[in-house]
Design a protein around this motif. Sequence first.
Motif, short mmCIF file in Angstrom:
data_model
loop_
_atom_site.label_atom_id
_atom_site.label_comp_id
_atom_site.label_asym_id
_atom_site.label_seq_id
_atom_site.Cartn_x
_atom_site.Cartn_y
_atom_site.Cartn_z
N ARG A 364 45.31 48.60 54.92
CA ARG A 364 44.46 49.77 55.43
C ARG A 364 43.01 49.86 54.93
O ARG A 364 42.13 50.20 55.52
N TRP A 365 43.06 49.31 53.48
CA TRP A 365 41.73 49.48 52.77
C TRP A 365 40.93 48.18 53.14
O TRP A 365 41.17 47.09 53.12
N GLY A 366 39.63 48.48 53.70
CA GLY A 366 38.73 47.15 54.02
C GLY A 366 38.37 46.48 53.05
O GLY A 366 38.12 45.31 52.82
N GLU A 367 38.55 46.99 51.65
CA GLU A 367 38.08 46.17 50.29
C GLU A 367 39.31 45.58 49.78
O GLU A 367 39.48 45.20 48.46
N PHE A 368 40.60 45.45 50.60
CA PHE A 368 41.83 45.02 49.98
C PHE A 368 41.44 43.62 49.41
O PHE A 368 41.07 42.81 50.09
N ALA A 369 42.14 43.19 48.23
CA ALA A 369 41.93 41.86 47.92
C ALA A 369 43.46 41.42 47.06
O ALA A 369 44.01 42.35 46.66
N ALA A 370 43.69 40.22 47.32
CA ALA A 370 45.01 39.81 46.76
C ALA A 370 44.87 39.43 45.04
O ALA A 370 44.63 38.46 44.74
N LYS A 371 44.74 40.75 44.24
CA LYS A 371 44.73 40.67 42.88
C LYS A 371 45.81 40.69 42.19
O LYS A 371 45.93 40.01 40.94
N ALA A 372 46.87 41.49 42.58
CA ALA A 372 48.06 41.79 42.17
C ALA A 372 48.83 40.36 41.98
O ALA A 372 48.69 39.61 42.84
N GLN A 373 49.53 40.20 40.91
CA GLN A 373 50.21 38.98 40.59
C GLN A 373 51.41 38.87 41.83
O GLN A 373 51.60 37.83 42.22
#
Length: 417
Positions: A364-373
């Motif tokens: 839902r966040w437009g700034e979401f990025a696949a950073k979590a392991q």
Amino acid sequence: MVELPELSLPDHPRLAQNITHFARALRKAGLAIGPGRVVDAVQAVAATGFTSRQDFYWALHACFVTRPEHRTIFAQVFRLYWRDPRLLEHMMAALLPAIRGVQEEQLAKPGEKRAAEALLDGANPQVDPPEGSKEDGSEIEVDATLTISADERLRSLDFEQMSTDEVVRAKRILETLRLPVKPLPTRRHQPAVLGARADWRRTMRLACGTGGELRTIARSKPRQRWPNLVVLCDISGSMSQYSRIVLHFLHAVSNAKGAGWARVHGFTFGTRLTNVTRHLATRDVDAALAAAGAEAQDWEGGTRIGDCLHDFNRDWSRRVMGAGAVVLLITDGLDRGDPEALGREMQRLQLSSRRLIWLNPLLRWGEFAAKAQGIRAMLPHVDSFRAGHSIASLEDLARVITDERDSGEKARLLVQV
């Protein structure tokens, strides 16, 4: 740790009456509280005393909170009710819409909107008109051409930010939503008048009844079957509100006649895997979810996605995935376990399923990025990566659940992995 407001005794304390009003606010916010628990709370406070704020909080907590999902609501109502110096400001801010361009829009914290509604008890907060508008009697015209209706706003609203009434309305909408599925062709054939294939064996049998004369040629078409739907739903602390509403939706799907699915299998996981399939088959949704919650003892606990997927692949995969099942994985992917082990279990799950669709409310966040392991380990092994935080996101899922071309946000986020 819950931050508690400072408590002070008034000159003429009416503690029992205040506890009664506090219990009414909790009941309006959704907690099942009767007169017996109010009496127990008064006796508990009398026994523990009113001098320590920690003792007072946990004495009421022990009497009024019986389910893990009620802890957040209790904490918010307690903070607003028991002498918060900014009580009215918090309640109004949770209910009044922010004016864009004048002040920054701030979303209510989880449970805060329900707590404000419970304490205001249905009051309708009003915004004071601008100065001078009452004296001159002038009318202000507002262009509402581009405004959206209440139902449209509800469809796009985050489940976590919904009030009690909005959650009830959302569940009613989700009860009418379906997940259409296309049937799967099989190698077996069935008789069909306009079938594309000639059935010579059946033709010879029919000819035996007419003395060997071929009066008609029997035809057949491929037989179709419906796939299974397997749902793996995260019920950890960060996913509890989403998982409850999604399970309500899946209960409607599993009990819908003619929905197309051969069978709907439901599993919940947090620190352990729990099969709730038989509870979803119960016709009454409240009884079904209550039974599922009683069996799953890890509601609002920790998250061990890799271990739970390992248990599913080992114990349940062959039982429920043998017919080309479509798998819905509902989790935020925030796992602290071994990312390599999580990736292996996700790969095995994808190979066992016809389609693996991951619903993540963090999208839902437009700034979401696949950073979590955990997210980086899971993302390459899904067929579609989509949001799952609102009614609109579930409606989009219903349109693309069997579309093999749809990958959601996977392609965009894989660039970051």
